[in-house]
Design a protein around this motif. Sequence first.
Motif, PDB file in Angstrom:
ATOM      1  N   THR A 120       0.644  -1.336  -0.069  1.00  0.00           N
ATOM      2  CA  THR A 120       0.499   0.527  -0.268  1.00  0.00           C
ATOM      3  C   THR A 120       0.779   1.170   0.367  1.00  0.00           C
ATOM      4  OG1 THR A 120      -1.632  -1.147   1.074  1.00  0.00           O
ATOM      5  CG2 THR A 120      -1.790   1.307   1.229  1.00  0.00           C
ATOM      6  N   LEU A 121       1.818   1.300   0.661  1.00  0.00           N
ATOM      7  CA  LEU A 121       2.637   2.565   1.231  1.00  0.00           C
ATOM      8  C   LEU A 121       3.691   2.773  -0.369  1.00  0.00           C
ATOM      9  CD1 LEU A 121       4.576   2.932   5.400  1.00  0.00           C
ATOM     10  CD2 LEU A 121       2.167   3.797   3.457  1.00  0.00           C
ATOM     11  N   ALA A 122       4.247   2.153  -1.041  1.00  0.00           N
ATOM     12  CA  ALA A 122       4.549   1.629  -2.898  1.00  0.00           C
ATOM     13  C   ALA A 122       3.811   2.065  -3.354  1.00  0.00           C
ATOM     14  CB  ALA A 122       5.291   0.107  -1.996  1.00  0.00           C
ATOM     15  N   PHE A 123       2.509   1.842  -3.678  1.00  0.00           N
ATOM     16  CA  PHE A 123       2.100   1.766  -4.797  1.00  0.00           C
ATOM     17  C   PHE A 123       1.558   2.364  -5.353  1.00  0.00           C
ATOM     18  CE2 PHE A 123      -1.897   2.708  -6.629  1.00  0.00           C
ATOM     19  CZ  PHE A 123      -2.543   1.039  -7.321  1.00  0.00           C
ATOM     20  N   LEU A 124       2.388   3.743  -5.251  1.00  0.00           N
ATOM     21  CA  LEU A 124       2.258   4.796  -6.596  1.00  0.00           C
ATOM     22  C   LEU A 124       4.048   4.977  -6.973  1.00  0.00           C
ATOM     23  CD1 LEU A 124       1.402   8.165  -4.209  1.00  0.00           C
ATOM     24  CD2 LEU A 124       0.369   6.704  -5.813  1.00  0.00           C
ATOM     25  N   GLY A 125       4.431   3.822  -6.450  1.00  0.00           N
ATOM     26  CA  GLY A 125       5.746   3.402  -7.213  1.00  0.00           C
ATOM     27  C   GLY A 125       5.782   2.959  -8.442  1.00  0.00           C
ATOM     28  N   THR A 126       4.299   2.527  -8.613  1.00  0.00           N
ATOM     29  CA  THR A 126       4.169   1.063  -9.421  1.00  0.00           C
ATOM     30  C   THR A 126       5.098   1.448 -10.436  1.00  0.00           C
ATOM     31  OG1 THR A 126       2.365   0.033  -7.817  1.00  0.00           O
ATOM     32  CG2 THR A 126       1.593  -0.365 -10.237  1.00  0.00           C
TER      33      THR A 126
ATOM     34  N   VAL B  70      -1.910  18.075   1.083  1.00  0.00           N
ATOM     35  CA  VAL B  70      -1.287  18.132  -0.443  1.00  0.00           C
ATOM     36  C   VAL B  70       0.099  17.344   0.168  1.00  0.00           C
ATOM     37  CG1 VAL B  70      -0.038  18.959  -2.420  1.00  0.00           C
ATOM     38  CG2 VAL B  70      -2.470  19.424  -1.542  1.00  0.00           C
ATOM     39  N   TYR B  71       1.028  17.335   1.374  1.00  0.00           N
ATOM     40  CA  TYR B  71       1.467  17.489   1.793  1.00  0.00           C
ATOM     41  C   TYR B  71       1.951  15.916   2.146  1.00  0.00           C
ATOM     42  CZ  TYR B  71       2.469  22.557   1.941  1.00  0.00           C
ATOM     43  OH  TYR B  71       2.350  23.890   2.019  1.00  0.00           O
ATOM     44  N   GLY B  72       0.852  15.675   2.790  1.00  0.00           N
ATOM     45  CA  GLY B  72       0.839  13.958   3.706  1.00  0.00           C
ATOM     46  C   GLY B  72       0.844  13.103   1.472  1.00  0.00           C
ATOM     47  N   ILE B  73      -0.016  13.253   1.135  1.00  0.00           N
ATOM     48  CA  ILE B  73       0.091  12.510  -0.266  1.00  0.00           C
ATOM     49  C   ILE B  73       1.816  13.072  -0.841  1.00  0.00           C
ATOM     50  CG2 ILE B  73      -0.664  12.367  -2.485  1.00  0.00           C
ATOM     51  CD1 ILE B  73      -3.580  13.526  -1.117  1.00  0.00           C
ATOM     52  N   ALA B  74       2.405  13.740  -0.304  1.00  0.00           N
ATOM     53  CA  ALA B  74       3.302  13.778  -1.063  1.00  0.00           C
ATOM     54  C   ALA B  74       4.823  12.948  -0.235  1.00  0.00           C
ATOM     55  CB  ALA B  74       4.363  15.235  -1.405  1.00  0.00           C
ATOM     56  N   ALA B  75       3.990  13.137   0.951  1.00  0.00           N
ATOM     57  CA  ALA B  75       4.887  11.563   1.627  1.00  0.00           C
ATOM     58  C   ALA B  75       4.218  10.687   0.678  1.00  0.00           C
ATOM     59  CB  ALA B  75       4.756  11.529   3.119  1.00  0.00           C
ATOM     60  N   TRP B  76       3.684   9.870   0.426  1.00  0.00           N
ATOM     61  CA  TRP B  76       3.289   8.888   0.082  1.00  0.00           C
ATOM     62  C   TRP B  76       4.194   8.960  -1.149  1.00  0.00           C
ATOM     63  CZ3 TRP B  76      -2.794   7.450  -1.919  1.00  0.00           C
ATOM     64  CH2 TRP B  76      -2.410   6.398  -2.377  1.00  0.00           C
ATOM     65  N   GLN B  77       3.397   9.555  -2.420  1.00  0.00           N
ATOM     66  CA  GLN B  77       4.709  10.059  -3.473  1.00  0.00           C
ATOM     67  C   GLN B  77       5.433   9.008  -3.103  1.00  0.00           C
ATOM     68  OE1 GLN B  77       3.950  10.054  -6.428  1.00  0.00           O
ATOM     69  NE2 GLN B  77       2.198  11.927  -6.304  1.00  0.00           N
ATOM     70  N   ALA B  78       6.703   9.881  -1.841  1.00  0.00           N
ATOM     71  CA  ALA B  78       8.032  10.283  -1.542  1.00  0.00           C
ATOM     72  C   ALA B  78       8.438   8.533  -1.482  1.00  0.00           C
ATOM     73  CB  ALA B  78       8.673  10.475  -0.972  1.00  0.00           C
ATOM     74  N   LEU B  79       7.791   7.558  -0.901  1.00  0.00           N
ATOM     75  CA  LEU B  79       7.492   6.216  -0.580  1.00  0.00           C
ATOM     76  C   LEU B  79       7.518   4.920  -2.205  1.00  0.00           C
ATOM     77  CD1 LEU B  79       5.707   6.026   2.712  1.00  0.00           C
ATOM     78  CD2 LEU B  79       8.810   6.127   2.730  1.00  0.00           C
ATOM     79  N   GLY B  80       6.693   5.560  -2.437  1.00  0.00           N
ATOM     80  CA  GLY B  80       6.709   4.967  -3.541  1.00  0.00           C
ATOM     81  C   GLY B  80       7.907   5.366  -4.563  1.00  0.00           C
TER      82      GLY B  80
END
Length: 324
Positions: free
Chosen positions: A155-161, A229-239
């Motif tokens: 889930t945390l790495a999903f945006l890197g798919t 938005v910054y919270g989503i940026a954190a998710w982006q960073a983990l992806g």
Amino acid sequence: MSTKTKGSVSEFVLRTPAVGPAIALVAAVVVFSLTTNTFLNSDNLSLIVQQSLVVGTLALGQTLVILTGGIDLANAATAVLGTLLMAKLVVGGVSGTVALVTGIAVAVAIGALIGGIVTGASLPPFIVTLGMLTIVTAVSRIYAEGRSYPVTDDTLAFLGTRQYLFGHVEVTVGMGLALLMFVGIWYALTKTAWGRHVYAVGNDPEAARLSGINVRRTVLSVYVVAGLVYGIAAWQALGRVPNADPNAFQMGNLDSITAVVLGGTSLFGGRGSVIGTLVGALIVAVLRSGLTQAGIDSLYQDVATGVLVIVAVAVDRFSRRKQR
């Protein structure tokens, strides 16, 4: 071209903040495509976009704040704390979904706290966010206990798919989410009453108040949305990099401001667009990629970026004087 036509073109460029940055982006792409052998390679272009995702997302929230005449120096620190919360909670046995929601919720809470102090105590955003930068950075390092946390949760790495368009153009889920966010906030700023209020507050808070706009509520809502938005940026960073590091993105706040300024948003508030910010983030990424491929030292890249920022602010000041 007649003098009248030339004047009309220049006035259009000055009235439309995103036009100048778009021209600069195209020019940079043309220059680097002619001076390097691999710049227009599809893998390189995909990498440029991927490298701009986190800073671009941070810059999206920063744009909202700057449009109101404020500034947020704590945005990258907020995102870093979000990554640590998400990653460490998963290490502790919490599900990825709960960890993700918790990290984003904390980022929203920080945004609400900053907005509450700015509006409630009438303190300058620069001072409030500078203090919050110090606090959040310290909390992140204390919470991290001097270590980083690898991310293995899907889930945390999903945006890197990764997917491939046309068989060879690499795109990620994070790219799609970033595009949706930019379109969504563009719509909110240009097509809703809330967006008109944001611009009005940035142009003249007192005039906005006299026209019936609740200035404090508008500014507070901007910081809350920016926190999201910054919270989503954190998710982006983990992806992008599946590792939560308390020392990550130390220059993220300044990089996001750079992207906003290069995108034509005025540091004085009330003028700019998220489309310009998207272009600004791409300009920074294109500049760094092109100069790296040309063999230019990273320190000189920083010099070039700094010069661009100063020129962008000078152009903004000039355009404001022309409009008076």
